[in-house]
Design a protein around this motif. Sequence first.
Motif, short mmCIF file in Angstrom:
data_model
loop_
_atom_site.label_atom_id
_atom_site.label_comp_id
_atom_site.label_asym_id
_atom_site.label_seq_id
_atom_site.Cartn_x
_atom_site.Cartn_y
_atom_site.Cartn_z
N ARG A 170 -13.14 11.02 -11.17
CA ARG A 170 -12.33 9.91 -10.16
C ARG A 170 -11.39 9.18 -10.91
O ARG A 170 -10.87 8.65 -11.96
N LYS A 171 -10.56 9.36 -9.48
CA LYS A 171 -9.07 8.73 -10.07
C LYS A 171 -8.83 7.21 -9.70
O LYS A 171 -9.36 6.78 -8.83
N GLU A 172 -8.81 6.41 -10.72
CA GLU A 172 -8.56 4.80 -10.51
C GLU A 172 -7.34 4.42 -9.68
O GLU A 172 -6.07 4.34 -9.97
N ILE A 173 -7.60 3.28 -8.85
CA ILE A 173 -6.00 2.47 -8.26
C ILE A 173 -5.18 1.54 -8.94
O ILE A 173 -3.83 2.15 -9.42
N ARG A 174 -6.15 1.06 -10.17
CA ARG A 174 -5.53 0.33 -10.53
C ARG A 174 -4.77 1.41 -11.76
O ARG A 174 -3.38 0.00 -12.24
N VAL A 175 -4.97 2.34 -12.83
CA VAL A 175 -4.43 2.93 -13.42
C VAL A 175 -2.70 3.29 -12.46
O VAL A 175 -2.51 3.87 -13.40
N TRP A 181 12.32 6.96 -4.64
CA TRP A 181 10.82 7.66 -4.67
C TRP A 181 9.85 6.63 -4.99
O TRP A 181 9.28 6.58 -4.76
N TRP A 182 10.76 6.04 -6.28
CA TRP A 182 9.64 5.66 -7.14
C TRP A 182 9.73 4.08 -6.32
O TRP A 182 8.36 3.50 -5.80
N LEU A 183 10.31 3.57 -5.68
CA LEU A 183 10.23 2.06 -4.88
C LEU A 183 9.67 2.55 -3.91
O LEU A 183 8.46 2.03 -3.33
N LEU A 184 9.23 3.60 -3.29
CA LEU A 184 8.62 3.69 -2.05
C LEU A 184 7.04 3.93 -2.22
O LEU A 184 6.46 3.54 -1.44
N ASP A 185 7.19 4.55 -3.27
CA ASP A 185 5.49 4.98 -3.80
C ASP A 185 4.47 3.54 -3.87
O ASP A 185 3.33 3.98 -3.88
N VAL A 186 5.11 2.89 -3.89
CA VAL A 186 5.19 0.92 -4.50
C VAL A 186 3.81 1.48 -3.00
O VAL A 186 2.22 0.66 -3.52
N PHE A 187 4.26 1.80 -1.50
CA PHE A 187 3.58 1.72 -1.14
C PHE A 187 2.41 2.70 -0.98
O PHE A 187 1.50 2.47 0.37
N PHE A 188 2.69 3.93 -1.68
CA PHE A 188 1.98 5.29 -0.96
C PHE A 188 1.07 5.45 -2.12
O PHE A 188 0.10 6.56 -2.47
N VAL A 189 0.72 4.98 -3.07
CA VAL A 189 0.42 5.08 -4.92
C VAL A 189 -1.36 4.90 -4.42
O VAL A 189 -2.64 5.83 -4.30
#
Length: 85
Positions: free
Chosen positions: A11-16, A53-61
């Motif tokens: 399982r992957k963790e959102i915080r990580v 992409w890096w900035l947009l990923d904050v919304f999609f991670v």
Amino acid sequence: MRAEAEFASVRKEIRVAYALWCVVGLIGGHRFYLGDTGRSIAMLFTLGGLGVWWLLDVFFVARRVRAVNRTRRAAIMARHGLIDA
């Protein structure tokens, strides 16, 4: 119970994922963590699409982590012959 234990180990963790996004996000570290190798390599060579992409990923991670976990759980349950509730 064995299937749930197997899922817990992969399982992957959102915080990580967000921590990786903060520290090595420009070079796609959070994408490598989630198994998105193609996008990770693209981010590595373009420095996160020059930061876009890096900035947009904050919304999609978080959504991507949930999708990866859902896919992995379904695969594990199917391999063990269990129906996911």
